[in-house]
Design a protein around this motif. Structure first.
Motif, PDB file in Angstrom:
ATOM      1  N   THR A 153      18.242  17.892   4.951  1.00 33.54           N
ATOM      2  CA  THR A 153      19.109  18.642   4.043  1.00 33.54           C
ATOM      3  C   THR A 153      20.383  18.984   4.806  1.00 33.54           C
ATOM      4  O   THR A 153      20.339  19.396   5.965  1.00 33.54           O
TER       5      THR A 153
ATOM      6  N   SER B 150      14.802  21.567   1.694  1.00 27.34           N
ATOM      7  CA  SER B 150      15.799  22.040   0.736  1.00 27.34           C
ATOM      8  C   SER B 150      16.474  23.291   1.280  1.00 27.34           C
ATOM      9  O   SER B 150      16.036  23.868   2.273  1.00 27.34           O
TER      10      SER B 150
ATOM     11  N   GLY C  58      23.536  23.492   2.222  1.00 21.34           N
ATOM     12  CA  GLY C  58      24.707  23.690   1.391  1.00 21.34           C
ATOM     13  C   GLY C  58      25.923  23.988   2.231  1.00 21.34           C
ATOM     14  O   GLY C  58      25.912  23.830   3.464  1.00 21.34           O
TER      15      GLY C  58
END
Length: 123
Positions: free
Chosen positions: A117, A6, A9
Motif C-alpha cells: 500500500t 490497506s 494514502g
C-alpha cells in the motif's frame, strides 16, 4: 495465505496514518508478522515486526518512537500506526508473514507478502 494491506494514502508531514494487513488464515499459528517498505529506486527495508503473541516488537531505528506495530489475532490482522510522518517515509509498505517463529529484520525470514500500500508524505 493471502495478505491484504490497506490504509495508505497522501498525508502532510507531521500527519498520521494507520496501515492494516488482513490475512486469510489464522495468524496465531506461531507466525510473527512484519512490515517492510520500498521507496522508488531503493531496496526493500525492514520497518517493524511483532511476535505471534504480540509481546515482542522490533523497530527500525528511523521509525522507533513514531511507529507502533500491533496485532489482533482474533481478526487475523496486523496494524502499523504511523505518527509524525516525514517525507522520507514515502514508500510502498508491505506486510509479511514470518517463517515459523522468525521475527527479525531480514527480508528472507518472511515467506508470504501482501501486495503493498502506497504511503506518500508531502513536505
Amino acid at each position: 495465505v493471502q495478505l491484504q494491506a490497506s490504509g495508505g494514502g497522501l498525508v502532510q508531514a507531521g500527519g498520521s496514518l494507520r496501515l492494516s494487513c488482513a490475512t486469510s488464515r489464522r495468524t496465531s499459528s506461531n507466525n510473527a508478522m512484519g512490515w517492510f517498505r520500498q521507496a522508488p529506486g531503493k531496496e526493500r527495508e525492514f520497518v517493524s515486526s511483532i511476535s505471534w503473541r504480540g509481546d515482542s516488537t522490533i523497530y527500525a531505528d528511523n521509525v522507533r518512537g513514531r511507529f507502533t506495530i500491533s496485532r489482533d489475532n482474533a481478526k487475523n490482522t496486523v496494524y502499523l500506526q504511523m505518527n509524525s510522518l516525514k517525507p522520507e517515509d514515502t514508500a510502498v509498505y508491505y506486510c509479511a508473514v514470518g517463517r515459523s517463529s522468525y521475527s527479525g529484520r531480514d527480508v528472507t525470514g518472511y515467506q508470504y507478502w501482501g501486495q503493498g500500500t502506497l504511503v506518500t508524505v508531502s513536505s
